[in-house]
Design a protein around this motif. Sequence first.
Motif, PDB file in Angstrom:
ATOM      1  N   LEU A  84      -4.578  -5.766   7.323  1.00 35.34           N
ATOM      2  CA  LEU A  84      -4.342  -4.466   6.710  1.00 35.34           C
ATOM      3  C   LEU A  84      -3.182  -4.602   5.747  1.00 35.34           C
ATOM      4  CD1 LEU A  84      -4.496  -1.364   6.354  1.00 35.34           C
ATOM      5  CD2 LEU A  84      -3.001  -1.184   8.365  1.00 35.34           C
ATOM      6  N   GLU A  85      -3.423  -4.259   4.497  1.00 32.52           N
ATOM      7  CA  GLU A  85      -2.355  -4.226   3.503  1.00 32.52           C
ATOM      8  C   GLU A  85      -2.064  -2.771   3.180  1.00 32.52           C
ATOM      9  OE1 GLU A  85      -1.330  -5.408  -1.085  1.00 32.52           O
ATOM     10  OE2 GLU A  85      -2.799  -6.616  -0.018  1.00 32.52           O
ATOM     11  N   ILE A  86      -0.849  -2.355   3.489  1.00 28.72           N
ATOM     12  CA  ILE A  86      -0.433  -0.989   3.158  1.00 28.72           C
ATOM     13  C   ILE A  86       0.187  -1.027   1.767  1.00 28.72           C
ATOM     14  CG2 ILE A  86       1.109   0.907   3.790  1.00 28.72           C
ATOM     15  CD1 ILE A  86       0.757  -0.003   6.714  1.00 28.72           C
ATOM     16  N   GLY A  87      -0.317  -0.166   0.901  1.00 27.32           N
ATOM     17  CA  GLY A  87       0.125  -0.165  -0.487  1.00 27.32           C
ATOM     18  C   GLY A  87      -0.786  -1.027  -1.341  1.00 27.32           C
ATOM     19  N   ALA A  88      -2.080  -0.881  -1.139  1.00 29.48           N
ATOM     20  CA  ALA A  88      -3.067  -1.738  -1.809  1.00 29.48           C
ATOM     21  C   ALA A  88      -3.213  -1.445  -3.301  1.00 29.48           C
ATOM     22  CB  ALA A  88      -4.428  -1.591  -1.125  1.00 29.48           C
ATOM     23  N   ALA A 128       1.963   9.562  10.109  1.00 33.84           N
ATOM     24  CA  ALA A 128       1.488   8.945  11.353  1.00 33.84           C
ATOM     25  C   ALA A 128      -0.005   9.173  11.515  1.00 33.84           C
ATOM     26  CB  ALA A 128       2.256   9.520  12.540  1.00 33.84           C
ATOM     27  N   ARG A 129      -0.489  10.304  11.085  1.00 33.16           N
ATOM     28  CA  ARG A 129      -1.925  10.612  11.186  1.00 33.16           C
ATOM     29  C   ARG A 129      -2.757   9.620  10.361  1.00 33.16           C
ATOM     30  NH1 ARG A 129      -5.123  14.693   8.140  1.00 33.16           N
ATOM     31  NH2 ARG A 129      -7.098  14.763   9.248  1.00 33.16           N
ATOM     32  N   ASP A 130      -2.299   9.325   9.169  1.00 36.67           N
ATOM     33  CA  ASP A 130      -3.043   8.394   8.304  1.00 36.67           C
ATOM     34  C   ASP A 130      -2.998   6.967   8.827  1.00 36.67           C
ATOM     35  OD1 ASP A 130      -3.782  10.436   6.627  1.00 36.67           O
ATOM     36  OD2 ASP A 130      -2.276   9.968   5.091  1.00 36.67           O
ATOM     37  N   LEU A 131      -1.885   6.595   9.442  1.00 29.95           N
ATOM     38  CA  LEU A 131      -1.774   5.241   9.979  1.00 29.95           C
ATOM     39  C   LEU A 131      -2.600   5.107  11.238  1.00 29.95           C
ATOM     40  CD1 LEU A 131       2.000   4.523   9.391  1.00 29.95           C
ATOM     41  CD2 LEU A 131       0.074   3.556   8.165  1.00 29.95           C
ATOM     42  N   ARG A 139      -4.409   2.790   0.333  1.00 30.26           N
ATOM     43  CA  ARG A 139      -3.891   3.172  -0.978  1.00 30.26           C
ATOM     44  C   ARG A 139      -3.525   4.652  -0.955  1.00 30.26           C
ATOM     45  NH1 ARG A 139      -9.594   3.454  -4.373  1.00 30.26           N
ATOM     46  NH2 ARG A 139     -10.341   5.264  -3.235  1.00 30.26           N
ATOM     47  N   TYR A 140      -2.666   5.033  -1.867  1.00 34.36           N
ATOM     48  CA  TYR A 140      -2.243   6.426  -1.958  1.00 34.36           C
ATOM     49  C   TYR A 140      -2.221   6.822  -3.428  1.00 34.36           C
ATOM     50  CZ  TYR A 140       0.619  10.607  -1.533  1.00 34.36           C
ATOM     51  OH  TYR A 140       1.091  11.892  -1.587  1.00 34.36           O
ATOM     52  N   GLY A 141      -2.990   7.832  -3.754  1.00 34.96           N
ATOM     53  CA  GLY A 141      -2.972   8.352  -5.115  1.00 34.96           C
ATOM     54  C   GLY A 141      -3.661   7.489  -6.150  1.00 34.96           C
ATOM     55  N   VAL A 142      -4.542   6.614  -5.732  1.00 32.38           N
ATOM     56  CA  VAL A 142      -5.286   5.766  -6.672  1.00 32.38           C
ATOM     57  C   VAL A 142      -6.767   6.111  -6.527  1.00 32.38           C
ATOM     58  CG1 VAL A 142      -5.885   3.405  -7.340  1.00 32.38           C
ATOM     59  CG2 VAL A 142      -3.599   3.910  -6.464  1.00 32.38           C
ATOM     60  N   ALA A 185     -17.416  -8.253  -0.137  1.00 25.20           N
ATOM     61  CA  ALA A 185     -17.994  -7.433   0.936  1.00 25.20           C
ATOM     62  C   ALA A 185     -17.045  -7.272   2.122  1.00 25.20           C
ATOM     63  CB  ALA A 185     -19.311  -8.046   1.397  1.00 25.20           C
ATOM     64  N   LYS A 186     -16.040  -8.123   2.222  1.00 23.45           N
ATOM     65  CA  LYS A 186     -15.070  -8.051   3.321  1.00 23.45           C
ATOM     66  C   LYS A 186     -14.034  -6.940   3.120  1.00 23.45           C
ATOM     67  CE  LYS A 186     -14.862 -13.084   3.625  1.00 23.45           C
ATOM     68  NZ  LYS A 186     -13.919 -14.203   3.498  1.00 23.45           N
ATOM     69  N   VAL A 187     -13.917  -6.423   1.882  1.00 20.92           N
ATOM     70  CA  VAL A 187     -12.843  -5.508   1.512  1.00 20.92           C
ATOM     71  C   VAL A 187     -13.246  -4.055   1.743  1.00 20.92           C
ATOM     72  CG1 VAL A 187     -11.380  -4.710  -0.393  1.00 20.92           C
ATOM     73  CG2 VAL A 187     -11.929  -7.139  -0.163  1.00 20.92           C
ATOM     74  N   HIS A 188     -12.337  -3.310   2.390  1.00 22.02           N
ATOM     75  CA  HIS A 188     -12.541  -1.886   2.661  1.00 22.02           C
ATOM     76  C   HIS A 188     -11.269  -1.142   2.283  1.00 22.02           C
ATOM     77  CE1 HIS A 188     -16.064  -3.120   4.951  1.00 22.02           C
ATOM     78  NE2 HIS A 188     -15.281  -4.052   5.459  1.00 22.02           N
ATOM     79  N   ILE A 189     -11.430   0.063   1.742  1.00 24.55           N
ATOM     80  CA  ILE A 189     -10.296   0.857   1.280  1.00 24.55           C
ATOM     81  C   ILE A 189     -10.187   2.132   2.105  1.00 24.55           C
ATOM     82  CG2 ILE A 189      -9.316   2.126  -0.682  1.00 24.55           C
ATOM     83  CD1 ILE A 189      -9.428  -0.842  -1.211  1.00 24.55           C
ATOM     84  N   HIS A 190      -8.965   2.468   2.470  1.00 26.72           N
ATOM     85  CA  HIS A 190      -8.675   3.726   3.155  1.00 26.72           C
ATOM     86  C   HIS A 190      -7.636   4.471   2.322  1.00 26.72           C
ATOM     87  CE1 HIS A 190      -7.842   6.585   6.348  1.00 26.72           C
ATOM     88  NE2 HIS A 190      -6.559   6.316   6.210  1.00 26.72           N
ATOM     89  N   ASP A 191      -7.901   5.735   2.027  1.00 26.24           N
ATOM     90  CA  ASP A 191      -6.930   6.558   1.316  1.00 26.24           C
ATOM     91  C   ASP A 191      -5.989   7.182   2.327  1.00 26.24           C
ATOM     92  OD1 ASP A 191      -7.817   6.358  -1.455  1.00 26.24           O
ATOM     93  OD2 ASP A 191      -9.633   7.357  -0.746  1.00 26.24           O
ATOM     94  N   GLY A 192      -4.699   7.000   2.141  1.00 25.47           N
ATOM     95  CA  GLY A 192      -3.747   7.564   3.076  1.00 25.47           C
ATOM     96  C   GLY A 192      -2.319   7.359   2.632  1.00 25.47           C
ATOM     97  N   ASP A 193      -1.433   8.042   3.323  1.00 26.86           N
ATOM     98  CA  ASP A 193      -0.008   8.004   3.042  1.00 26.86           C
ATOM     99  C   ASP A 193       0.678   7.226   4.154  1.00 26.86           C
ATOM    100  OD1 ASP A 193       2.679   8.506   2.635  1.00 26.86           O
ATOM    101  OD2 ASP A 193       2.434  10.669   2.370  1.00 26.86           O
ATOM    102  N   GLN A 194       1.382   6.163   3.797  1.00 25.57           N
ATOM    103  CA  GLN A 194       2.030   5.330   4.811  1.00 25.57           C
ATOM    104  C   GLN A 194       3.128   6.059   5.568  1.00 25.57           C
ATOM    105  OE1 GLN A 194       3.831   1.911   3.025  1.00 25.57           O
ATOM    106  NE2 GLN A 194       5.087   3.095   1.629  1.00 25.57           N
ATOM    107  N   SER A 195       3.599   7.188   5.058  1.00 24.17           N
ATOM    108  CA  SER A 195       4.629   7.939   5.771  1.00 24.17           C
ATOM    109  C   SER A 195       4.011   8.956   6.756  1.00 24.17           C
ATOM    110  CB  SER A 195       5.551   8.671   4.797  1.00 24.17           C
ATOM    111  OG  SER A 195       4.838   9.676   4.087  1.00 24.17           O
TER     112      SER A 195
END
Length: 120
Positions: free
Chosen positions: A58-62, A117-120, A86-89, A105-115
């Motif tokens: 998991l890379e936060i800030g993709a 707790a619900r998104d994490l 990612r956030y705002g992209v 095909a291995k790559v998946h994106i989740h939209d969320g804010d790292q700050s």
Amino acid sequence: MLAFIVSLVAYTDPAEELYGIWERNMGKNRETKLQTQYHFAYAQHLAPYRTRNNVTLLEIGANTGDSLYAWSEYFREPGATIWGMRYGVSDSRMKKCRAGAANCAKVHIHDGDQSSARDL
């Protein structure tokens, strides 16, 4: 007469290999990533997991996804899963994957804010 047989084994430095993967996948963002020389630390700590099946990263800030595609190539086993938060992209700003169909095909994106707790 004593004969010696010398076996030459090709050796690839994991840090240099990761550097090359980033060069191919990072687009305009690669200069910053390569100048930081994070590839030395990443290669040292992540190399033992590189050929394991079922690795999840998991890379936060993709951001626009460049590094996700590089990770999909670095973790070469087909069972690897690469998640990016990612956030705002928007989808329209995401970079096109150049790592090959199987790796992309291995790559998946989740939209969320790292700050959040619900998104994490």
